[in-house]
Design a protein around this motif. Structure first.
Motif, short mmCIF file in Angstrom:
data_model
loop_
_atom_site.label_atom_id
_atom_site.label_comp_id
_atom_site.label_asym_id
_atom_site.label_seq_id
_atom_site.Cartn_x
_atom_site.Cartn_y
_atom_site.Cartn_z
N THR A 290 0.88 -1.16 0.00
CA THR A 290 0.00 0.00 0.00
C THR A 290 0.92 1.21 0.00
O THR A 290 2.06 1.14 0.47
CB THR A 290 -0.93 0.03 1.23
N VAL A 291 0.46 2.30 -0.56
CA VAL A 291 1.29 3.49 -0.68
C VAL A 291 0.77 4.55 0.28
O VAL A 291 -0.44 4.78 0.38
CB VAL A 291 1.27 4.02 -2.13
N SER A 292 1.68 5.18 1.00
CA SER A 292 1.33 6.28 1.88
C SER A 292 2.34 7.40 1.69
O SER A 292 3.32 7.25 0.96
CB SER A 292 1.28 5.81 3.34
N LEU A 293 2.09 8.51 2.36
CA LEU A 293 2.97 9.68 2.31
C LEU A 293 3.28 10.10 0.88
O LEU A 293 4.42 10.34 0.51
CB LEU A 293 4.27 9.40 3.07
N GLN A 294 2.23 10.21 0.07
CA GLN A 294 2.42 10.63 -1.31
C GLN A 294 1.64 11.91 -1.57
O GLN A 294 0.76 12.28 -0.81
CB GLN A 294 1.99 9.53 -2.28
N ASP A 295 1.96 12.55 -2.65
CA ASP A 295 1.29 13.77 -3.09
C ASP A 295 1.23 14.80 -1.95
O ASP A 295 2.21 15.02 -1.28
CB ASP A 295 -0.09 13.46 -3.66
N LYS A 296 0.07 15.39 -1.71
CA LYS A 296 -0.06 16.43 -0.69
C LYS A 296 0.03 15.89 0.73
O LYS A 296 0.22 16.64 1.67
CB LYS A 296 -1.38 17.18 -0.87
N GLU A 297 -0.11 14.58 0.90
CA GLU A 297 -0.01 13.98 2.23
C GLU A 297 1.42 13.59 2.57
O GLU A 297 1.70 13.13 3.67
CB GLU A 297 -0.92 12.76 2.33
N GLY A 298 2.33 13.76 1.62
CA GLY A 298 3.70 13.32 1.84
C GLY A 298 4.66 14.48 2.01
O GLY A 298 4.27 15.62 2.23
N PHE A 299 5.94 14.15 1.89
CA PHE A 299 7.01 15.12 2.09
C PHE A 299 7.96 15.17 0.92
O PHE A 299 9.08 15.64 1.04
CB PHE A 299 7.77 14.78 3.38
N GLY A 300 7.55 14.61 -0.22
CA GLY A 300 8.42 14.56 -1.38
C GLY A 300 9.28 13.32 -1.35
O GLY A 300 8.88 12.26 -0.90
N ARG A 301 10.51 13.47 -1.82
CA ARG A 301 11.44 12.34 -1.94
C ARG A 301 11.97 11.95 -0.56
O ARG A 301 12.53 12.76 0.15
CB ARG A 301 12.59 12.74 -2.85
N LEU A 302 11.78 10.67 -0.21
CA LEU A 302 12.25 10.16 1.08
C LEU A 302 13.53 9.36 0.87
O LEU A 302 13.69 8.67 -0.13
CB LEU A 302 11.19 9.26 1.72
N GLY A 303 14.44 9.44 1.84
CA GLY A 303 15.71 8.73 1.73
C GLY A 303 15.91 7.76 2.88
O GLY A 303 15.13 6.84 3.07
N GLY A 304 16.96 7.97 3.65
CA GLY A 304 17.31 7.08 4.75
C GLY A 304 16.25 7.04 5.84
O GLY A 304 15.54 8.02 6.07
N MET A 305 16.15 5.87 6.50
CA MET A 305 15.18 5.70 7.58
C MET A 305 15.85 5.01 8.76
O MET A 305 16.85 4.32 8.60
CB MET A 305 14.00 4.83 7.12
N ALA A 306 15.26 5.20 9.94
CA ALA A 306 15.74 4.54 11.15
C ALA A 306 14.57 4.34 12.10
O ALA A 306 13.65 5.16 12.13
CB ALA A 306 16.82 5.36 11.82
N ALA B 65 9.28 5.87 13.48
CA ALA B 65 10.49 5.79 12.67
C ALA B 65 10.84 7.20 12.22
O ALA B 65 10.00 8.11 12.23
CB ALA B 65 10.26 4.90 11.46
N LEU B 66 12.07 7.38 11.81
CA LEU B 66 12.53 8.64 11.26
C LEU B 66 12.86 8.43 9.78
O LEU B 66 13.37 7.38 9.40
CB LEU B 66 13.80 9.12 11.98
N ALA B 67 12.56 9.44 8.97
CA ALA B 67 12.94 9.41 7.55
C ALA B 67 13.48 10.78 7.18
O ALA B 67 12.97 11.80 7.63
CB ALA B 67 11.75 9.06 6.67
N GLY B 68 14.51 10.78 6.36
CA GLY B 68 15.06 12.02 5.86
C GLY B 68 14.51 12.31 4.48
O GLY B 68 14.27 11.40 3.69
N THR B 69 14.29 13.60 4.18
CA THR B 69 13.88 13.96 2.83
C THR B 69 15.12 14.31 2.02
O THR B 69 16.13 14.76 2.56
CB THR B 69 12.89 15.15 2.83
N VAL B 70 15.03 14.08 0.72
CA VAL B 70 16.16 14.33 -0.18
C VAL B 70 15.68 15.13 -1.39
O VAL B 70 16.10 14.89 -2.52
CB VAL B 70 16.84 13.01 -0.61
N ASN B 71 14.82 16.12 -1.16
CA ASN B 71 14.24 16.88 -2.26
C ASN B 71 15.24 17.78 -2.97
O ASN B 71 15.10 18.03 -4.15
CB ASN B 71 13.06 17.71 -1.75
N LYS B 72 16.27 18.24 -2.29
CA LYS B 72 17.24 19.11 -2.94
C LYS B 72 18.11 18.35 -3.94
O LYS B 72 18.79 18.96 -4.73
CB LYS B 72 18.11 19.81 -1.90
#
Length: 185
Positions: free
Chosen positions: A127-143, A150-157
């Protein structure tokens, strides 16, 4: 674009494309399938993340030339079970709970939530979550932060559409992913 030499992933003398398990001195860890080497799995193209399941087996996300994949590394052998991901989402970091494997998809800009059974086997399509307006853009590393978050970093730049608050760390409820929902809360 090709990075490195993909043929080295199949070369047992090279550490390229390998998952290594070492101790604090850099030597092969006690309990490795082959005690003479740190290599516990091989054949990866462009690993994006690693996370450890409740069964202590690693999951590795891997960006392939045609398809992305997730590998569940087998105990006591140097092999892994491959699960293909639809298309090239640029799988990145991951977090695993007893009920779900959460995989950040940086190019797709969403979270892929793969349901797991008690044995740690994927039971359905994600299932897909955190997409479009409900998301934060490109997601990278997680912990994993704790059993609920959990923590996720964004990598939009680095390829997305940057905004003034990029790049940042996002706190994600893993209980929402377990229920198949998500969002900014």
């Amino acid at each position: 674009m090709t990075r490195g030499n993909p043929a080295l992933a199949a070369d047992p003398k090279s550490l390229a494309g390998k998952l290594l398990r070492i101790d604090t001195t850099g030597k092969p860890a006690k309990g490795n399938p082959d005690p003479s080497t740190a290599v516990i799995a091989s054949g990866f193209h462009a690993p994006g993340g690693i996370c450890i399941g409740a069964d202590a087996r690693p999951w590795v996300t891997d960006r392939g030339p045609q398809r992305d994949a997730i590998y569940h590394v087998e105990r006591a052998s140097r092999s892994a079970t491959r699960v293909d991901v639809a298309g090239q989402t640029s799988v990145a970091g991951c977090v695993v709970t007893p009920a779900v494997l959460m995989v950040a998809a940086s190019t797709a800009g969403n979270m892929q939530n793969l349901p797991l059974n008690p044995e740690g086997v994927i039971t359905a399509k994600p299932t897909v979550s955190l997409q479009d307006k409900e998301g934060f853009g490109r997601l990278g590393g997680m912990a994993v932060l704790n059993p609920n978050y959990a923590l996720a970093g964004t990598v939009n730049k680095s390829g997305g559409t940057p905004v003034s608050s990029d790049d940042r760390v996002v706190l994600i409820s893993t209980t929402a992913a377990n229920a198949g929902t998500g969002g900014k809360d």
